[in-house]
Design a protein around this motif. Sequence first.
Motif, PDB file in Angstrom:
ATOM      1  N   TRP A 180      52.115  40.440  38.999  1.00 16.92           N
ATOM      2  CA  TRP A 180      51.682  41.081  40.242  1.00 16.92           C
ATOM      3  C   TRP A 180      52.892  41.409  41.123  1.00 16.92           C
ATOM      4  O   TRP A 180      53.009  42.524  41.648  1.00 16.92           O
ATOM      5  CB  TRP A 180      50.731  40.145  40.981  1.00 16.92           C
ATOM      6  CG  TRP A 180      50.021  40.789  42.144  1.00 16.92           C
ATOM      7  CD1 TRP A 180      50.586  41.323  43.265  1.00 16.92           C
ATOM      8  CD2 TRP A 180      48.616  40.968  42.286  1.00 16.92           C
ATOM      9  NE1 TRP A 180      49.632  41.809  44.107  1.00 16.92           N
ATOM     10  CE2 TRP A 180      48.400  41.607  43.527  1.00 16.92           C
ATOM     11  CE3 TRP A 180      47.519  40.637  41.503  1.00 16.92           C
ATOM     12  CZ2 TRP A 180      47.131  41.921  43.992  1.00 16.92           C
ATOM     13  CZ3 TRP A 180      46.248  40.940  41.969  1.00 16.92           C
ATOM     14  CH2 TRP A 180      46.064  41.582  43.195  1.00 16.92           C
ATOM     15  N   SER A 185      52.665  48.277  41.664  1.00 18.78           N
ATOM     16  CA  SER A 185      51.721  49.339  41.314  1.00 18.78           C
ATOM     17  C   SER A 185      52.437  50.438  40.535  1.00 18.78           C
ATOM     18  O   SER A 185      53.663  50.524  40.525  1.00 18.78           O
ATOM     19  CB  SER A 185      51.096  49.927  42.582  1.00 18.78           C
ATOM     20  OG  SER A 185      52.102  50.475  43.421  1.00 18.78           O
ATOM     21  N   ALA A 199      48.728  46.750  40.920  1.00 18.48           N
ATOM     22  CA  ALA A 199      48.880  45.608  40.003  1.00 18.48           C
ATOM     23  C   ALA A 199      48.556  46.021  38.572  1.00 18.48           C
ATOM     24  O   ALA A 199      47.778  45.364  37.878  1.00 18.48           O
ATOM     25  CB  ALA A 199      47.997  44.444  40.456  1.00 18.48           C
ATOM     26  N   VAL A 202      48.868  43.417  35.794  1.00 15.46           N
ATOM     27  CA  VAL A 202      47.828  42.387  35.830  1.00 15.46           C
ATOM     28  C   VAL A 202      46.548  42.908  35.193  1.00 15.46           C
ATOM     29  O   VAL A 202      45.911  42.227  34.375  1.00 15.46           O
ATOM     30  CB  VAL A 202      47.569  41.924  37.267  1.00 15.46           C
ATOM     31  CG1 VAL A 202      46.388  40.954  37.313  1.00 15.46           C
ATOM     32  CG2 VAL A 202      48.806  41.264  37.852  1.00 15.46           C
TER      33      VAL A 202
END
Length: 392
Positions: A180, A185, A199, A202
């Motif tokens: 994360w 992003s 994320a 993730v």
Amino acid sequence: MGDHSSRAFTPFSEHRKRDVVRRFWAVAGGFWQGATRSRAFFYTFGLALGLILVLFVNIGINRWQSGLFNALEAKDGPRAFFVLALVPLLVLGGAGAGALVVYMRETLQVLWREYVVKALVARWIDRDRYRQMQEKGREPPNPEYRIADDARVALDPLVDFAIGFFSAALALIAFIGILWKVGGSMTLTISGTTLTIPAFMVLAAVLYGLTMTTAIVWVGRPLVGAIARKNESEARLRFDLTHLREHAEKVRAEGGGAARHQAILDTYGNVVERSRRIVQYHTRITWFTNGNGVLVPLFAIVLATPKYLAGGLTLGDLVSLGAAFQQTQMAFSWLVDNYRQVALWYASAGRVVDVIDALEDELSGNLYPAEPAPPAERPEIMLNNVVKMPAE
């Protein structure tokens, strides 16, 4: 409790499969109660501490890799040598944590098996239940083998399963946090439309892990029953061989050697057939696990490479994400990697439960005493004025 005197033996593989865990734990869980409680919790918490230390070492290695590759990318010699100087600390930490885990785990396994075997033997001997099981037709094949060996096979993996589950949970929390924080992003432009995936590493880790776990459970679901049936046939083979040895004179006198020989061959044929079925199921599972093992370290690097090329990640970040992604998949794939071991444990636990069920009777007030009940006192017979008869 109802009357069990007329109940015939039925192996667990043929009924009440959902009761195996509950019935087994009713006996094994007593280790964390009573006189053994202190020792049980001491080694349990010591094992948990060792696993936490192992996790800290793994996190340290992940951050060490990131720092080293960032220093190499920047051609920063002093920083690179400083990071390399931390290697002895990581090695000592990893060795010490690993040694602590091994000591606590193996000691816990030895003490737990001691408790369960003593409890089963005490109940087996108490009130001559070993004889009553035979007389009432409730004795499972080779009860002594189930107590001595199946108990070990059913107990030792439970500690390993607990270690794996606890480690997997800790790794998921720790390394998903790294994915994360480091991954952040990803922004994609598709046909002029900008899409931002928060994320993204993730999400990729969770989707990948759930997909592979679901697939392996679906592929390996017949394995539990197959192993249980194979173990039953193995027990039958041992029983037939032992029975022939113990009744050798009777078999010879009746001329039944050829029939016994054929019966043993038929029993062994069942062992072979059921073993080959397990090989087929295990091969299917291995196909998935080996493919997963090759794909995992490559998948994360491929996924994060576009962001690295766009300047959104350093080389150290890319390496760190790859290692963290692999750690999360090791946690997700705990069930995948241990599905066959879970099946083996379930089969052995079921065979121990067969003994537990066979030992139940209407006299069961304290189901599993730690020690056999003392023999009942017999009244003394006093003989007075005994006359000695002359020998013939």
